[in-house]
Motif scaffolding. Structure first.
Motif, PDB file in Angstrom:
ATOM      1  N   ASN A  22       0.824  -1.214   0.000  1.00 46.90           N
ATOM      2  CA  ASN A  22       0.000   0.000   0.000  1.00 46.90           C
ATOM      3  C   ASN A  22       0.859   1.265   0.000  1.00 46.90           C
ATOM      4  N   LYS A  23       1.982   1.223   0.684  1.00 55.23           N
ATOM      5  CA  LYS A  23       2.892   2.375   0.659  1.00 55.23           C
ATOM      6  C   LYS A  23       3.387   2.612  -0.760  1.00 55.23           C
ATOM      7  N   PHE A  24       3.829   1.547  -1.406  1.00 52.81           N
ATOM      8  CA  PHE A  24       4.329   1.677  -2.769  1.00 52.81           C
ATOM      9  C   PHE A  24       3.208   2.024  -3.748  1.00 52.81           C
ATOM     10  N   LYS A  44      -2.806  -4.683  -5.811  1.00 53.35           N
ATOM     11  CA  LYS A  44      -2.679  -6.120  -6.066  1.00 53.35           C
ATOM     12  C   LYS A  44      -1.492  -6.415  -6.984  1.00 53.35           C
ATOM     13  N   ARG A  45      -1.268  -5.552  -7.969  1.00 59.34           N
ATOM     14  CA  ARG A  45      -0.138  -5.762  -8.878  1.00 59.34           C
ATOM     15  C   ARG A  45       1.190  -5.616  -8.138  1.00 59.34           C
ATOM     16  N   ILE A  46       1.266  -4.642  -7.264  1.00 61.78           N
ATOM     17  CA  ILE A  46       2.509  -4.432  -6.520  1.00 61.78           C
ATOM     18  C   ILE A  46       2.726  -5.582  -5.536  1.00 61.78           C
ATOM     19  N   PHE A  47       1.670  -6.021  -4.861  1.00 61.01           N
ATOM     20  CA  PHE A  47       1.783  -7.160  -3.943  1.00 61.01           C
ATOM     21  C   PHE A  47       2.288  -8.393  -4.699  1.00 61.01           C
ATOM     22  N   ALA A  48       1.711  -8.644  -5.862  1.00 59.31           N
ATOM     23  CA  ALA A  48       2.124  -9.799  -6.665  1.00 59.31           C
ATOM     24  C   ALA A  48       3.581  -9.669  -7.098  1.00 59.31           C
ATOM     25  N   THR A  49       4.006  -8.463  -7.430  1.00 58.97           N
ATOM     26  CA  THR A  49       5.398  -8.237  -7.814  1.00 58.97           C
ATOM     27  C   THR A  49       6.332  -8.517  -6.648  1.00 58.97           C
ATOM     28  N   LEU A  50       5.972  -8.037  -5.465  1.00 58.76           N
ATOM     29  CA  LEU A  50       6.789  -8.295  -4.278  1.00 58.76           C
ATOM     30  C   LEU A  50       6.901  -9.796  -4.014  1.00 58.76           C
ATOM     31  N   MET A  51       5.795 -10.503  -4.125  1.00 60.45           N
ATOM     32  CA  MET A  51       5.803 -11.945  -3.873  1.00 60.45           C
ATOM     33  C   MET A  51       6.584 -12.685  -4.964  1.00 60.45           C
TER      34      MET A  51
END
Length: 162
Positions: A22-24, A44-51
């Motif tokens: 959420n910060k990013f 959701k896209r950023i979370f998936a990228t992090l994972m």
């Protein structure tokens, strides 16, 4: 606020990863001038990228680095796509295509003739008739199976009481 002495090598919880995401997301939306309505999609896209970039799991130390960051990591800039997220005028919609009528199953019972209706209502009626016919046939098959099970149980009881 309570602080904990969590080792930097410990795997971060999903709440921590979502917090970083959420910060990013906030930073990404501002940098790419994306409307805030698209927050959930970007998050959701950023979370998936992090994972994806950390398949073995993100460590607590890495999470702390992400929280301290003042700029987006290059990994997120490179992998998260912003295509189609900006507000652009939409083209006029094409006329909706007519749905093909559902395949009618063989009718078990003769249905009463309905008064003539408009074409779309007729297609809906045919679809409903097909569903009802299918359900009736399924109910008949289930009843036959139940009867055969009852017969088998009766034979077992006779053999046991013998």
């Amino acid at each position: 606020m309570t602080t904990y002495n969590t080792p930097a090598t410990a795997i971060a919880s999903s709440k921590q990863i979502w917090a970083v995401s959420n910060k990013f997301t906030s930073m990404f939306i501002e940098a790419n001038e994306i409307p805030r309505v698209k927050w959930k999609i970007v998050s959701k896209r950023i979370f998936a990228t992090l994972m994806h970039t950390n398949p073995e799991g993100i460590t607590h130390g890495k999470i702390q680095e992400y929280f301290a960051a003042t700029q987006l990591p290059k990994v997120i800039i490179g992998l998260v796509k912003a295509d189609g997220l900006k507000d652009e005028p939409k083209a006029a919609k094409a006329a909706p295509k007519a749905k093909a009528p559902a395949k009618a199953a063989p009718k078990a019972k003769a249905a009463k003739a309905a008064p003539k209706a408009k074409a779309p209502a007729k297609a809906v009626d045919q679809g409903i008739d097909a569903r009802i016919t299918f359900l009736e046939e399924t109910a008949v098959l289930q009843m036959q199976k139940i009867e055969s099970i009852e017969d088998g149980l009766a034979q077992i009881l006779l053999a046991v009481r013998g």
